[in-house]
Design a protein around this motif. Structure first.
Motif, PDB file in Angstrom:
ATOM      1  N   MET A   1      35.561  30.955  87.282  1.00  0.00           N
ATOM      2  CA  MET A   1      35.925  32.287  86.825  1.00  0.00           C
ATOM      3  C   MET A   1      37.436  32.433  86.907  1.00  0.00           C
ATOM      4  O   MET A   1      38.068  31.986  87.850  1.00  0.00           O
ATOM      5  N   THR A   2      38.005  33.071  85.882  1.00  0.00           N
ATOM      6  CA  THR A   2      39.449  33.280  85.840  1.00  0.00           C
ATOM      7  C   THR A   2      39.752  34.743  85.564  1.00  0.00           C
ATOM      8  O   THR A   2      38.954  35.447  84.938  1.00  0.00           O
ATOM      9  N   ALA A   3      40.907  35.178  86.041  1.00  0.00           N
ATOM     10  CA  ALA A   3      41.295  36.579  85.854  1.00  0.00           C
ATOM     11  C   ALA A   3      42.783  36.671  85.541  1.00  0.00           C
ATOM     12  O   ALA A   3      43.568  35.806  85.927  1.00  0.00           O
ATOM     13  N   LEU A   4      43.130  37.740  84.827  1.00  0.00           N
ATOM     14  CA  LEU A   4      44.520  38.065  84.551  1.00  0.00           C
ATOM     15  C   LEU A   4      44.796  39.429  85.165  1.00  0.00           C
ATOM     16  O   LEU A   4      44.083  40.397  84.883  1.00  0.00           O
ATOM     17  N   VAL A   5      45.811  39.496  86.016  1.00  0.00           N
ATOM     18  CA  VAL A   5      46.240  40.747  86.631  1.00  0.00           C
ATOM     19  C   VAL A   5      47.431  41.248  85.830  1.00  0.00           C
ATOM     20  O   VAL A   5      48.454  40.568  85.739  1.00  0.00           O
ATOM     21  N   VAL A   6      47.298  42.434  85.222  1.00  0.00           N
ATOM     22  CA  VAL A   6      48.383  42.997  84.418  1.00  0.00           C
ATOM     23  C   VAL A   6      48.866  44.265  85.114  1.00  0.00           C
ATOM     24  O   VAL A   6      48.189  45.292  85.109  1.00  0.00           O
ATOM     25  N   GLY A  43      46.863  30.936  73.849  1.00  0.00           N
ATOM     26  CA  GLY A  43      45.591  30.224  73.913  1.00  0.00           C
ATOM     27  C   GLY A  43      44.824  30.366  75.209  1.00  0.00           C
ATOM     28  O   GLY A  43      43.705  29.876  75.335  1.00  0.00           O
ATOM     29  N   LYS A  44      45.418  31.022  76.199  1.00  0.00           N
ATOM     30  CA  LYS A  44      44.705  31.202  77.472  1.00  0.00           C
ATOM     31  C   LYS A  44      43.567  32.192  77.307  1.00  0.00           C
ATOM     32  O   LYS A  44      43.663  33.149  76.552  1.00  0.00           O
ATOM     33  N   LYS A  45      42.493  31.969  78.064  1.00  0.00           N
ATOM     34  CA  LYS A  45      41.327  32.863  78.064  1.00  0.00           C
ATOM     35  C   LYS A  45      40.994  33.210  79.506  1.00  0.00           C
ATOM     36  O   LYS A  45      41.177  32.401  80.413  1.00  0.00           O
ATOM     37  N   PHE A  46      40.488  34.420  79.708  1.00  0.00           N
ATOM     38  CA  PHE A  46      40.130  34.888  81.039  1.00  0.00           C
ATOM     39  C   PHE A  46      38.760  35.553  80.996  1.00  0.00           C
ATOM     40  O   PHE A  46      38.392  36.156  79.990  1.00  0.00           O
ATOM     41  N   ASP A  47      38.042  35.465  82.105  1.00  0.00           N
ATOM     42  CA  ASP A  47      36.756  36.165  82.208  1.00  0.00           C
ATOM     43  C   ASP A  47      36.976  37.642  82.506  1.00  0.00           C
ATOM     44  O   ASP A  47      36.208  38.493  82.071  1.00  0.00           O
ATOM     45  N   LEU A  48      38.039  37.931  83.257  1.00  0.00           N
ATOM     46  CA  LEU A  48      38.323  39.297  83.699  1.00  0.00           C
ATOM     47  C   LEU A  48      39.805  39.597  83.523  1.00  0.00           C
ATOM     48  O   LEU A  48      40.652  38.753  83.813  1.00  0.00           O
ATOM     49  N   ILE A  49      40.093  40.807  83.047  1.00  0.00           N
ATOM     50  CA  ILE A  49      41.472  41.289  82.965  1.00  0.00           C
ATOM     51  C   ILE A  49      41.535  42.597  83.737  1.00  0.00           C
ATOM     52  O   ILE A  49      40.792  43.536  83.429  1.00  0.00           O
ATOM     53  N   LEU A  50      42.388  42.646  84.763  1.00  0.00           N
ATOM     54  CA  LEU A  50      42.627  43.887  85.506  1.00  0.00           C
ATOM     55  C   LEU A  50      43.877  44.515  84.891  1.00  0.00           C
ATOM     56  O   LEU A  50      44.972  43.973  85.019  1.00  0.00           O
ATOM     57  N   MET A  51      43.715  45.641  84.195  1.00  0.00           N
ATOM     58  CA  MET A  51      44.775  46.227  83.383  1.00  0.00           C
ATOM     59  C   MET A  51      45.267  47.547  83.977  1.00  0.00           C
ATOM     60  O   MET A  51      44.520  48.524  84.037  1.00  0.00           O
ATOM     61  N   ASP A  52      46.537  47.564  84.383  1.00  0.00           N
ATOM     62  CA  ASP A  52      47.167  48.804  84.825  1.00  0.00           C
ATOM     63  C   ASP A  52      47.368  49.704  83.603  1.00  0.00           C
ATOM     64  O   ASP A  52      47.477  49.223  82.471  1.00  0.00           O
ATOM     65  N   ARG A  53      47.417  51.003  83.815  1.00  0.00           N
ATOM     66  CA  ARG A  53      47.576  51.942  82.693  1.00  0.00           C
ATOM     67  C   ARG A  53      49.042  52.161  82.356  1.00  0.00           C
ATOM     68  O   ARG A  53      49.442  52.103  81.203  1.00  0.00           O
ATOM     69  N   ASP A  54      49.851  52.447  83.346  1.00  0.00           N
ATOM     70  CA  ASP A  54      51.241  52.840  83.134  1.00  0.00           C
ATOM     71  C   ASP A  54      52.194  51.695  83.450  1.00  0.00           C
ATOM     72  O   ASP A  54      52.414  51.379  84.616  1.00  0.00           O
TER      73      ASP A  54
END
Length: 124
Positions: A1-6, A43-54
């Motif tokens: 499992m992979t995730a992107l923290v934004v 080209g990167k893919k993630f299972d989960l993206i944690l997206m900040d609003r502001d």
């Protein structure tokens, strides 16, 4: 499992990165929505993206809309300190799968993870 923290806040980046790591989830950090778009364009893919609003440059609402328009089907969970129902609704309508109020905790992340995999192949 992979995730992107934004998230543009370095403290939140560190907290979210470590929480995911503790759950055995490989993750990468982006400082704003544009970086998240650029990472996906590379080209990167993630299972989960944690997206900040502001965030500066490109906020979470715009980034979520663009990712969905690009065909990205990852679970996108919005995370924000905002708790006004209308603001949360606007974020959800951009294409979120889930919304969690900051600060994130292991329990909140596990709640998101359970929504990703209904087949039970991932157990937390």
């Amino acid at each position: 499992m992979t995730a992107l923290v934004v998230d543009d806040d370095s403290i939140n980046q560190t907290i979210h990165h470590r929480l995911l790591e503790q759950l055995g989830i490989e993750n990468q950090v982006a400082r704003n929505g544009k970086e998240a778009i650029d990472i996906h364009c590379s080209g990167k893919k993630f299972d989960l993206i944690l997206m900040d609003r502001d965030m500066p440059i490109m906020n979470g609402i715009e980034a979520t809309r663009k990712l969905r328009a690009m065909g990205i089907r990852s679970m996108i969970a919005g995370v924000s300190t905002r708790c006004v129902k209308q603001e949360i609704q606007e974020f959800m309508e951009a294409g979120l799968d889930d919304y969690q109020e900051k600060p994130l905790t292991s329990a909140k992340i596990i709640s998101i993870l359970h929504k990703i995999d209904h087949s039970g192949s991932i157990s937390y």
